[in-house]
Design a protein around this motif. Structure first.
Motif, PDB file in Angstrom:
ATOM      1  N   CYS A 139       0.846  -1.196   0.000  1.00  0.00           N
ATOM      2  CA  CYS A 139       0.000   0.000   0.000  1.00  0.00           C
ATOM      3  C   CYS A 139       0.877   1.241   0.000  1.00  0.00           C
ATOM      4  CB  CYS A 139      -0.848   0.042   1.272  1.00  0.00           C
ATOM      5  SG  CYS A 139      -2.246  -1.061   1.199  1.00  0.00           S
TER       6      CYS A 139
ATOM      7  N   TYR B 149      -0.710   4.405   0.035  1.00  0.00           N
ATOM      8  CA  TYR B 149      -1.496   5.476   0.678  1.00  0.00           C
ATOM      9  C   TYR B 149      -1.392   6.776  -0.126  1.00  0.00           C
ATOM     10  CZ  TYR B 149      -0.508   1.969   4.246  1.00  0.00           C
ATOM     11  OH  TYR B 149      -0.351   0.800   4.894  1.00  0.00           O
ATOM     12  N   SER B 150      -1.503   6.647  -1.447  1.00  0.00           N
ATOM     13  CA  SER B 150      -1.242   7.811  -2.301  1.00  0.00           C
ATOM     14  C   SER B 150      -2.382   8.149  -3.244  1.00  0.00           C
ATOM     15  CB  SER B 150       0.046   7.569  -3.107  1.00  0.00           C
ATOM     16  OG  SER B 150       1.144   7.506  -2.222  1.00  0.00           O
TER      17      SER B 150
ATOM     18  N   LYS C 280      -8.882  10.314  -2.300  1.00  0.00           N
ATOM     19  CA  LYS C 280      -9.702   9.377  -1.525  1.00  0.00           C
ATOM     20  C   LYS C 280     -10.818   8.738  -2.359  1.00  0.00           C
ATOM     21  CE  LYS C 280      -8.670  11.882   2.703  1.00  0.00           C
ATOM     22  NZ  LYS C 280      -9.126  12.428   3.948  1.00  0.00           N
TER      23      LYS C 280
ATOM     24  N   ARG D  83     -11.284  -0.601   2.005  1.00  0.00           N
ATOM     25  CA  ARG D  83      -9.922  -0.064   1.944  1.00  0.00           C
ATOM     26  C   ARG D  83      -9.303  -0.074   3.338  1.00  0.00           C
ATOM     27  NH1 ARG D  83     -11.389   5.622  -0.470  1.00  0.00           N
ATOM     28  NH2 ARG D  83     -13.224   5.097   0.767  1.00  0.00           N
TER      29      ARG D  83
ATOM     30  N   SER E 296      -6.928   2.177   4.194  1.00  0.00           N
ATOM     31  CA  SER E 296      -6.984   3.614   4.490  1.00  0.00           C
ATOM     32  C   SER E 296      -7.763   4.296   3.377  1.00  0.00           C
ATOM     33  CB  SER E 296      -5.573   4.205   4.557  1.00  0.00           C
ATOM     34  OG  SER E 296      -5.111   4.503   3.242  1.00  0.00           O
ATOM     35  N   GLU E 297      -8.165   5.530   3.620  1.00  0.00           N
ATOM     36  CA  GLU E 297      -8.923   6.255   2.593  1.00  0.00           C
ATOM     37  C   GLU E 297      -8.076   6.599   1.375  1.00  0.00           C
ATOM     38  OE1 GLU E 297     -10.697   9.396   4.909  1.00  0.00           O
ATOM     39  OE2 GLU E 297     -12.474   8.157   5.310  1.00  0.00           O
ATOM     40  N   GLN E 298      -6.757   6.481   1.499  1.00  0.00           N
ATOM     41  CA  GLN E 298      -5.857   6.792   0.375  1.00  0.00           C
ATOM     42  C   GLN E 298      -5.477   5.547  -0.434  1.00  0.00           C
ATOM     43  OE1 GLN E 298      -5.167   8.005   3.549  1.00  0.00           O
ATOM     44  NE2 GLN E 298      -5.915  10.062   3.147  1.00  0.00           N
ATOM     45  N   ASP E 299      -6.132   4.420  -0.143  1.00  0.00           N
ATOM     46  CA  ASP E 299      -5.814   3.194  -0.898  1.00  0.00           C
ATOM     47  C   ASP E 299      -6.392   3.245  -2.303  1.00  0.00           C
ATOM     48  OD1 ASP E 299      -4.789   2.300   1.450  1.00  0.00           O
ATOM     49  OD2 ASP E 299      -6.095   0.553   1.641  1.00  0.00           O
TER      50      ASP E 299
END
Ligand code: FNR
Length: 339
Positions: free
Chosen positions: A25, A27-28, A32, A67, A69-72
């Protein structure tokens, strides 16, 4: 030629060598929305330029609440297809194959805006939200989401699909007695705990006939957790269902410590390979060409998944080729600097 640089055919796909970029991951997905950003292209394509055989894209949510995280990254809608298609075109242009790890985070989702789900309503730790116990409709809905994700992965020209069944995320939560306290057909005993993954595999296979990998936590480091015998039962069932390779990771089911050392998970890859007679991937603190070559030559696994070493050095494959004193074909514009 070192085995690390020998090709391997899995179903209709030939990998040019045994080096796999382990799913990680990033996270980028900054908006979102599960979409790729320019960073993802730079990140994954540079490892393809670096001559990795298979690039496994990070855990990608089959549903927004799945997900980590919300950045997945996500693959829960048709809008996600085009970005992956473009990424794969670039990965393929350097001779690498592309895989996607389809994931649902279950009770370990840190997505704040949505309710989270698990087989049983037990939170991972006091820092995590309490999950909702999944009803039959939720289970069905999630299996369909994996199926739709597989269909989209095919449209995006992925070569390989991996189901994330490890690290205490949703599939693993069904498999483990530490997290699955259900009394219906999806729990009770190892046969019941396996049913959710079985139905996911069957649904994915109705859309996907390419190579299918499953990442499994092969050790839960807890006496009440799945034993090696349970893991062998699950992996044998996966073989019967037509899964092509078990990616042998460990831990993450409960917040305990994973004892790590060089090659700490290789032993499990070796046992599963020989006991079940299925291809395996070894992962975890494999950092040098010699270490990878030892694993392959001693027939302990078929593929070598590399995580952090490839974050540190996108040209890790080149460093291994130098270490093993073998020539590695240069990516086209780099010939003059490669020797
Ligand atoms: C990971 N790991 C991981 N595993 C997985 O199955 N899906 C994922 O998305 C992630 N994400 C992730 C992010 C980052 C930043 C790291 C460092 C790790 C675990 C990873 O794939 C690998 O199994 C471990 O890192 C152990 O291998 P290495 O790093 O010792 O080669």
């Amino acid at each position: 030629m070192p085995k690390l640089f020998s090709p391997i055919q899995i179903k209709n796909v030939t990998l040019k060598n045994r080096i796999v970029m382990s799913p990680m991951c990033m996270y980028s997905s900054v908006n979102k929305d599960g979409m790729l950003t320019p960073f993802h292209y730079t990140h994954y394509v540079s490892r393809a330029v670096g001559q990795v055989g298979l690039i496994m894209i990070e855990a990608t949510g089959v549903l927004p609440e799945g997900r980590i995280s919300e950045q997945d990254l996500g693959i829960w809608s048709d809008e996600h297809i085009e970005g992956f298609k473009q990424l794969n075109e670039q990965i393929h242009s350097y001779g690498a194959k592309a895989g996607i790890q389809l994931a649902h985070a279950g009770r370990k989702s840190e997505v704040n805006s949505l309710p989270i789900y698990a087989p049983s309503p037990i939170s991972f730790s006091e820092n995590y939200k309490e999950p909702l116990e999944m009803m039959k409709e939720d289970i069905k809905h999630t299996i369909q989401a994996f199926q739709q994700a597989a269909k989209r992965a095919k449209e995006a020209n992925f070569d390989i699909i991996e189901i994330h069944g490890a690290h205490g995320y949703l599939v693993n939560e069904f498999l483990s007695p530490l997290t699955n306290k259900r009394t219906d057909e999806y729990g009770v005993n190892k046969e019941g705990r396996f049913l959710f993954l079985q139905e996911i595999i069957q649904a994915v296979k109705s859309e996907w006939d390419g190579p299918l990998f499953v990442r499994v936590s092969t050790d839960e480091y807890d006496e009440q957790g799945n034993s090696l015998e349970d893991i062998l039962y699950f992996t044998n069932r996966l073989k019967e269902l037509g899964v092509d390779l078990i990616d042998c990771s460990s831990g993450g089911v409960v917040p305990n410590r994973v004892p790590t050392f060089p090659g700490y998970q290789v032993r499990r890859a070796e046992i599963i390979k020989h006991e079940i007679d299925i291809a395996t991937g070894a992962v975890g603190l494999i950092t040098s060409g010699l270490q990878a070559e030892e694993i392959l030559q001693n027939n302990r696994s078929d593929l070598i998944f590399i995580g952090r070493a490839l974050l540190r050095n996108p040209y890790w494959a080149k460093a291994c080729a130098d270490e093993l004193k073998t020539n590695l074909e240069a990516p086209v514009p780099y010939e003059r600097g490669w020797k």
